[in-house]
Design a protein around this motif. Structure first.
Motif, PDB file in Angstrom:
ATOM      1  N   UNK A   1      90.325  21.224 111.418  1.00  0.00           N
ATOM      2  CA  UNK A   1      89.498  20.462 112.349  1.00  0.00           C
ATOM      3  C   UNK A   1      89.753  20.984 113.758  1.00  0.00           C
ATOM      4  N   UNK A   2      88.680  21.292 114.494  1.00  0.00           N
ATOM      5  CA  UNK A   2      88.810  21.826 115.853  1.00  0.00           C
ATOM      6  C   UNK A   2      87.811  21.165 116.787  1.00  0.00           C
ATOM      7  N   UNK A   3      88.265  20.942 118.023  1.00  0.00           N
ATOM      8  CA  UNK A   3      87.381  20.410 119.055  1.00  0.00           C
ATOM      9  C   UNK A   3      86.325  21.458 119.394  1.00  0.00           C
ATOM     10  N   UNK A   4      85.092  21.018 119.497  1.00  0.00           N
ATOM     11  CA  UNK A   4      83.992  21.915 119.851  1.00  0.00           C
ATOM     12  C   UNK A   4      83.063  21.178 120.806  1.00  0.00           C
ATOM     13  N   UNK A   5      83.131  21.554 122.110  1.00  0.00           N
ATOM     14  CA  UNK A   5      82.423  20.827 123.166  1.00  0.00           C
ATOM     15  C   UNK A   5      82.893  19.372 123.159  1.00  0.00           C
ATOM     16  N   UNK A   6      81.988  18.422 122.946  1.00  0.00           N
ATOM     17  CA  UNK A   6      82.384  17.011 122.929  1.00  0.00           C
ATOM     18  C   UNK A   6      82.571  16.484 121.510  1.00  0.00           C
ATOM     19  N   UNK A   7      82.423  17.355 120.508  1.00  0.00           N
ATOM     20  CA  UNK A   7      82.556  16.944 119.120  1.00  0.00           C
ATOM     21  C   UNK A   7      83.714  17.624 118.423  1.00  0.00           C
TER      22      UNK A   7
END
Length: 346
Positions: free
Chosen positions: A182-188
């Motif tokens: 799981x990785x942060x991508x922009x605001x999601x």
């Protein structure tokens, strides 16, 4: 010499002789205080940890090299085995280094001979990775062998042989999951996972939590049903919560059987949390992000070291810890010491 004086001298000799025997009985006391599997069951092809807690329970004398050996006997029926079948590769934990280990594949027995002095009160958790081979219910036993009686003059009676540990090997899971991230991508948050084999698989249920305990379903991703090739999957959480977000997969078979993946966490305050400890409170194990293969230490609130263990599959066992607040000490990617709190609640 008067009779009274003789009686006094005799009483003193008896007293000091008894006192001497009392000290001798507590000179060195090798003990195994707990023994058990990290999970009650494991699927065929899956692994779990068999853990024992060893220490010198004596008061005055160190255990000397060559005086004892630990013998761990796995099943003879072939339902599970050490993984891999090599004593040096399968045994971990700081106290494991106090012993020279050998593994006999024919008898499925691990034997560790003490190779260094162990002072009174010293010891800790020793972990053995085992792998499910065939469906069945199995036991494992552990005991201490006394090799050199002349070098072990203390108490050797009691708490050296514990009841067998029980492990059930169940049918293999419908999906062989080799990674889940799981990785942060922009605001999601972007979730990715990879499988190498799927048998009678139906779908993946993506689940979310804000505390690692209560879970809700975000969505469903169809599987490839039956496959023996590598398959890549993705799912995007467009509206994660602030702070820590926890994710897991529920892998569902066509006959409604299911299994959960490891938990992954993302901190939406700015970057992925590399040292998250969850669940909290915990009962039998804790998961730690970013510490795979590293040694971590657990202390009680008084600063007393309770156990030292290597993180395997993102987890360590806490079966031996009592209820209450504990501190776990680890190093981050910058090689800085990090301490976090967690509660044991059984």
């Amino acid at each position: 010499m008067t009779r009274t004086f003789k009686n006094t001298v005799l009483s003193l000799l008896i007293f000091f002789g008894t006192l001497s025997n009392t000290f001798a009985q507590n000179d060195a006391d090798p003990a195994i205080t707990s023994f058990g599997f990290g999970a009650a069951s494991v699927p065929v092809g899956g692994t779990t940890t068999l853990s024992l807690f060893f220490l010198n329970n004596g008061d005055f004398q160190s255990l000397v090299p060559g005086s004892i050996a630990i013998l761990v006997s796995l099943t003879n029926a072939g339902e599970y085995t050490a993984e891999p079948e090599s004593g040096l590769a399968v045994v971990s934990g700081l106290p494991a280094n106090y012993f020279t280990w050998t593994y006999n594949p024919a008898t499925k027995a691990l034997r560790g001979v003490l190779n260094t002095a162990i002072t009174p009160g010293d010891g800790g958790q020793i972990d053995i990775v085992v792998k499910g081979v065939a469906v069945g219910s199995n036991t494992s036993t552990v005991n201490i062998q006394r090799l050199q009686p002349a070098n072990l003059t203390g108490d050797f009676v009691g708490n050296n042989t514990l009841p067998p540990a029980l492990l059930a090997v169940t049918p293999s899971l419908p999906v062989t999951l080799i990674s889940f991230n799981a990785q942060k991508e922009n605001s999601g948050v972007n979730l990715t996972w990879v499988t190498t084999e799927e048998v009678n698989s139906d779908y993946f249920e993506v689940q979310h939590s804000v505390n690692g305990k209560s879970w809700s379903v975000l969505g469903k991703v169809e599987s490839h049903k039956d496959s023996k090739v590598t398959n890549n999957y993705t799912y995007s959480d467009a509206n994660p919560g602030e702070g820590m977000n926890y994710y897991r997969l529920n892998m569902v078979d066509r006959d409604a059987t299911h299994a959960y993946s490891r938990i992954r966490s993302v901190d939406l305050e700015g970057k992925s949390e590399t040292n998250a400890v969850f669940p909290n409170p915990a009962a039998t194990f804790i998961s730690i992000d970013g510490q795979e293969g590293k040694e971590v230490k657990i202390f009680d609130v008084n600063g007393v070291l309770k156990t030292s263990s290597k993180v395997q599959d993102g987890q360590i066992s806490i079966n031996n810890l009592r209820n209450g607040l504990h501190l776990i000490q680890m190093t981050n990617s910058a090689n800085q010491v990090v301490t976090k709190k967690f509660v044991v609640l059984k």
